[in-house]
Design a protein around this motif. Structure first.
Motif, PDB file in Angstrom:
ATOM      1  N   THR A 146       7.494   5.239  -8.552  1.00  0.00           N
ATOM      2  CA  THR A 146       6.522   4.539  -9.097  1.00  0.00           C
ATOM      3  C   THR A 146       4.948   5.802  -9.615  1.00  0.00           C
ATOM      4  O   THR A 146       4.530   6.261  -9.535  1.00  0.00           O
ATOM      5  CB  THR A 146       5.594   3.952  -7.792  1.00  0.00           C
ATOM      6  OG1 THR A 146       4.558   5.024  -7.148  1.00  0.00           O
ATOM      7  CG2 THR A 146       5.911   2.782  -7.751  1.00  0.00           C
ATOM      8  N   GLY A 147       4.851   5.137 -10.644  1.00  0.00           N
ATOM      9  CA  GLY A 147       3.657   5.876 -11.634  1.00  0.00           C
ATOM     10  C   GLY A 147       4.027   6.990 -13.036  1.00  0.00           C
ATOM     11  O   GLY A 147       3.104   7.653 -13.223  1.00  0.00           O
ATOM     12  N   LEU A 151       3.392   1.734  -2.096  1.00  0.00           N
ATOM     13  CA  LEU A 151       3.428   2.052  -3.851  1.00  0.00           C
ATOM     14  C   LEU A 151       2.657   2.243  -4.317  1.00  0.00           C
ATOM     15  O   LEU A 151       1.296   2.039  -5.080  1.00  0.00           O
ATOM     16  CB  LEU A 151       3.489   0.942  -4.478  1.00  0.00           C
ATOM     17  CG  LEU A 151       4.992  -0.664  -3.515  1.00  0.00           C
ATOM     18  CD1 LEU A 151       5.808  -1.552  -3.927  1.00  0.00           C
ATOM     19  CD2 LEU A 151       5.688   0.899  -3.356  1.00  0.00           C
ATOM     20  N   SER A 152       1.967   3.784  -4.189  1.00  0.00           N
ATOM     21  CA  SER A 152       1.034   4.725  -4.986  1.00  0.00           C
ATOM     22  C   SER A 152       1.869   5.332  -5.924  1.00  0.00           C
ATOM     23  O   SER A 152       3.385   5.884  -5.740  1.00  0.00           O
ATOM     24  CB  SER A 152       0.745   5.080  -4.173  1.00  0.00           C
ATOM     25  OG  SER A 152       0.682   5.431  -3.035  1.00  0.00           O
ATOM     26  N   GLU A 153       1.346   6.421  -6.811  1.00  0.00           N
ATOM     27  CA  GLU A 153       1.688   7.391  -7.816  1.00  0.00           C
ATOM     28  C   GLU A 153       2.643   8.202  -6.736  1.00  0.00           C
ATOM     29  O   GLU A 153       1.725   8.560  -6.413  1.00  0.00           O
ATOM     30  CB  GLU A 153       0.670   7.740  -8.731  1.00  0.00           C
ATOM     31  CG  GLU A 153       1.118   7.959 -10.021  1.00  0.00           C
ATOM     32  CD  GLU A 153       0.269   8.367 -10.940  1.00  0.00           C
ATOM     33  OE1 GLU A 153       0.296   9.515 -11.401  1.00  0.00           O
ATOM     34  OE2 GLU A 153      -0.479   7.900 -11.598  1.00  0.00           O
ATOM     35  N   ASP A 182       1.052  -1.187   0.194  1.00  0.00           N
ATOM     36  CA  ASP A 182      -0.075  -0.194  -0.313  1.00  0.00           C
ATOM     37  C   ASP A 182       0.661   1.126   0.388  1.00  0.00           C
ATOM     38  O   ASP A 182       0.542   2.580  -0.286  1.00  0.00           O
ATOM     39  CB  ASP A 182      -0.903   0.113   0.943  1.00  0.00           C
ATOM     40  CG  ASP A 182      -0.249  -0.018   2.515  1.00  0.00           C
ATOM     41  OD1 ASP A 182       1.014  -0.413   2.510  1.00  0.00           O
ATOM     42  OD2 ASP A 182      -1.584   0.097   3.265  1.00  0.00           O
ATOM     43  N   GLN A 199       7.533   8.307  -3.052  1.00  0.00           N
ATOM     44  CA  GLN A 199       7.939   8.451  -1.516  1.00  0.00           C
ATOM     45  C   GLN A 199       9.027   8.071  -0.383  1.00  0.00           C
ATOM     46  O   GLN A 199      10.194   7.684  -1.645  1.00  0.00           O
ATOM     47  CB  GLN A 199       6.910   6.824  -0.674  1.00  0.00           C
ATOM     48  CG  GLN A 199       5.687   6.628  -2.518  1.00  0.00           C
ATOM     49  CD  GLN A 199       4.379   7.641  -2.227  1.00  0.00           C
ATOM     50  OE1 GLN A 199       4.789   7.615  -0.687  1.00  0.00           O
ATOM     51  NE2 GLN A 199       4.024   7.786  -2.943  1.00  0.00           N
TER      52      GLN A 199
END
Length: 124
Positions: free
Chosen positions: A89-90, A64-66, A62, A69
């Motif tokens: 990421t993203g 790992l979101s756009e 959780d 981080q």
């Protein structure tokens, strides 16, 4: 534990790994993401290497979101930050600050060449 040094060794299969050197006693570490602690952090002594500790940080799915981080690795006793790691990421590279800096450098080089050419053409 001010003389302790944390060195990243690898990031593999969703686990960040590093070595903490210079801690005589078992260190107690905390890894924070957006101010919240990450569960499952382990610190284990490395056999035959006195004062060296293997650090493992499982990266929760959780987290790992756009976007970007940043995980902060801190000493629980002193609150000192020993290290950090960042996961992107993203995000397309054209929106990444490193890509922006590279683009700015290229544009600055182009501008310098044009300015030098202008100075040569208008001089004398």
């Amino acid at each position: 534990m001010s003389e302790a040094k944390l060195t990243k060794t690898r990031l593999r299969a969703g686990v960040w790994e590093g070595v903490l050197s210079g801690a005589a006693d078992q260190p107690e570490l905390e890894v924070l993401l957006l101010g919240a602690p990450i569960a499952g952090v382990s610190v284990v002594s490395i056999p035959e290497r006195a004062g060296d500790w293997a650090v493992r940080v499982p990266i929760p799915a959780d987290a790992l979101s756009e976007g970007v981080q940043t995980f902060l690795i801190c000493d629980c006793g002193t609150g000192a930050q020993l290290g950090q790691f960042t996961i992107i990421t993203g995000v397309a590279m054209e929106n990444d600050i490193r890509a922006e800096m590279d683009l700015m450098r290229a544009e600055l080089d182009m501008l310098k060449r044009a300015f030098r050419r202008h100075c040569l053409e208008t001089a004398g």
